[in-house]
Design a protein around this motif. Structure first.
Motif, mmCIF file in Angstrom:
data_model
loop_
_atom_site.group_PDB
_atom_site.id
_atom_site.type_symbol
_atom_site.label_atom_id
_atom_site.label_comp_id
_atom_site.label_asym_id
_atom_site.label_seq_id
_atom_site.Cartn_x
_atom_site.Cartn_y
_atom_site.Cartn_z
ATOM 1 N N SER A 218 6.301 0.751 1.880
ATOM 2 C CA SER A 218 7.754 -0.071 1.823
ATOM 3 C C SER A 218 8.711 0.934 2.539
ATOM 4 O O SER A 218 9.764 0.552 2.906
ATOM 5 C CB SER A 218 8.266 -0.286 0.380
ATOM 6 N N TYR A 219 8.514 2.241 2.737
ATOM 7 C CA TYR A 219 9.228 3.166 3.299
ATOM 8 C C TYR A 219 8.584 3.657 4.682
ATOM 9 O O TYR A 219 7.628 4.198 4.755
ATOM 10 C CB TYR A 219 9.360 4.553 2.252
ATOM 11 N N PRO A 220 9.369 3.199 5.618
ATOM 12 C CA PRO A 220 8.635 3.453 7.079
ATOM 13 C C PRO A 220 8.444 4.885 7.279
ATOM 14 O O PRO A 220 7.462 5.196 8.272
ATOM 15 C CB PRO A 220 9.611 2.890 8.086
ATOM 16 N N GLY A 221 8.930 5.873 6.849
ATOM 17 C CA GLY A 221 8.604 7.185 6.818
ATOM 18 C C GLY A 221 9.427 8.053 7.715
ATOM 19 O O GLY A 221 10.106 7.413 8.748
ATOM 20 N N ARG B 282 -0.475 2.752 -1.320
ATOM 21 C CA ARG B 282 -0.071 1.316 -1.515
ATOM 22 C C ARG B 282 0.632 0.713 -0.423
ATOM 23 O O ARG B 282 1.001 1.626 0.605
ATOM 24 C CB ARG B 282 1.031 1.602 -2.524
#
Lengths: 101, 216
Positions: free
Chosen positions: B27-30, B24
Motif C-alpha cells: 500500500s506504500y509505494p516505497g 503483504r
C-alpha cells in the motif's frame, strides 16, 4: 441601485469566508508520535501526495501535527489515514477535524 | 571456514525468510535511497528500495582500500523495532548482505570468493540530540574477515522547521579490532535539506569522511 450595491458588497465579502469554511471542513489534523526528523518525515509527504483525494500535506515538527487538506468533495477515511501514517513509520495519537479544534 | 559460510548464510536466510512470509500487498509505494559513503577505510555505494517502512532491499558496492578487496552484495535492512515517542524516536535494525568479494591483492590466487556480512544498528534521536551504535561482521572467505563497530553522538546547534536546512555536529568513534589503528575518531558535520543529506569530517588519522544520501 443601493440595494444592488449592498448585495454585491455582501456577496464579495462573504465569498472568501464561505470558501475558507469549506476548506477548513476539508482539512484533517493528525497528532503523531516519532516526528522528530525532517529527512525521515518526507515519507509522510510521499505517501499522502500519491493519494488523488489529497490536495496538500503539511508537516509541523514543532507541534508534531500533520495537516492534510483534501480536494473538494473528496477525503480519506480515518482508517486509511491511520494506515498511511503507520506505513510511513509513525504512530498516530489522534485524528482531528477542524471542528474538533 | 565453510562452517562460517553456512552459519552466515543461515543467519541471512533466517532474516530474509520471515519477511517474505510476512509480505503483504504494497500500500506504500516505497522510496528509493542512494547512499555514497567514503572514509579512511572504504568507499561504498548503496542503492535500496523500501517496499514498506519495515525493510529495504538493495545493491551495495564496497571498495576496501587497505584491505585490498571489492565487494558486490545484495543487502537487506530490517527494521526490527521502532519506538515512537512524542519528542523522540529510536530504531533497531539488522543489516545483512550476501555477495561476491574480489581481491585486489596480487598474491591472492583465488581472486573471487563468496562474501556475507551481518550486523545490528541502533539509534535514538530527538530534535536536539542524536546517538547511534552499529556493528558488522564481514566474512569474505579466504580474502578477508573482520568485525567492526562504531558509535555516534550528535547535537543540533539550532532547531530547524520542516523544510529548513538542518545541521548536526557529530562525533563518530569507530573500532576495528583487526586494524593497525584500532580506534578512529571523526568529528563531522551533517547537513540535510529536503531529500538531500551530506556529511563531512576529518578523522584523527587525517582521513576525510564524505557521505551523501538522497531519497526519492
Amino acid at each position: 441601485m443601493k440595494k444592488f450595491i449592498l448585495t454585491f458588497l455582501a456577496l464579495t465579502l462573504l465569498s472568501p469566508v464561505t470558501a475558507f469554511a469549506q476548506n477548513a471542513g476539508n482539512t484533517i489534523y493528525v497528532d503523531v508520535n516519532g516526528l522528530v526528523c525532517d529527512f525521515c518525515a518526507r515519507a509522510v509527504e510521499k505517501v499522502f501526495n500519491e493519494e488523488e483525494s489529497v490536495e496538500d500535506v503539511k508537516v509541523d515538527l514543532n507541534t508534531k501535527v500533520i495537516t492534510i487538506s483534501f480536494v473538494a468533495d473528496k477525503e480519506l477515511s480515518e482508517e486509511k489515514i491511520r494506515e498511511l501514517i503507520t506505513d510511513s513509520g509513525y504512530d498516530v495519537v489522534a485524528v482531528r477535524s477542524a471542528e474538533d479544534g | 571456514m565453510q562452517f562460517r559460510y553456512f552459519a552466515l548464510l543461515g543467519l541471512v536466510g533466517l532474516l530474509i525468510i520471515p519477511k517474505i512470509g510476512q509480505a503483504r500487498p504494497v500500500s506504500y509505494p516505497g522510496g528509493i535511497t542512494a547512499m555514497f559513503m567514503n572514509n579512511g577505510d572504504v568507499n561504498s555505494a548503496h542503492v535500496h528500495y523500501s517496499p514498506t517502512a519495515k525493510y529495504s532491499l538493495g545493491y551495495k558496492y564496497e571498495h576496501w582500500r587497505d584491505r585490498d578487496f571489492n565487494m558486490h552484495a545484495l543487502q537487506l535492512n530490517n527494521l526490527i523495532k521502532r519506538w515512537n515517542k512524542k519528542e523522540t524516536q529510536a530504531n533497531f535494525y539488522i543489516k545483512s548482505g550476501v555477495g561476491v568479494a574480489h581481491s585486489l591483492d596480487d598474491s591472492v590466487t583465488d581472486k573471487n570468493d563468496f562474501a556475507a556480512y551481518t550486523g545490528l544498528a541502533l539509534d535514538w534521536e530527538s530534535r536536539r540530540f542524536f546517538t547511534s551504535y552499529e556493528n558488522r561482521y564481514t566474512d569474505a572467505g579466504d580474502i578477508d574477515d573482520f568485525f567492526m563497530q562504531s558509535a555516534r553522538v550528535g547535537v543540533a546547534p539550532y532547531i530547524g522547521d520542516y523544510g529548513d536546512l538542518h545541521t548536526w555536529l557529530m562525533l563518530e568513534v569507530e573500532h576495528s579490532p583487526k586494524s593497525d589503528d584500532k580506534f578512529t575518531i571523526t568529528p563531522l558535520v551533517r547537513m540535510f535539506k529536503g531529500v538531500h543529506l551530506v556529511e563531512g569530517g576529518v578523522s584523527n588519522r587525517g582521513d576525510v569522511m564524505f557521505n551523501y544520501v538522497v531519497r526519492y
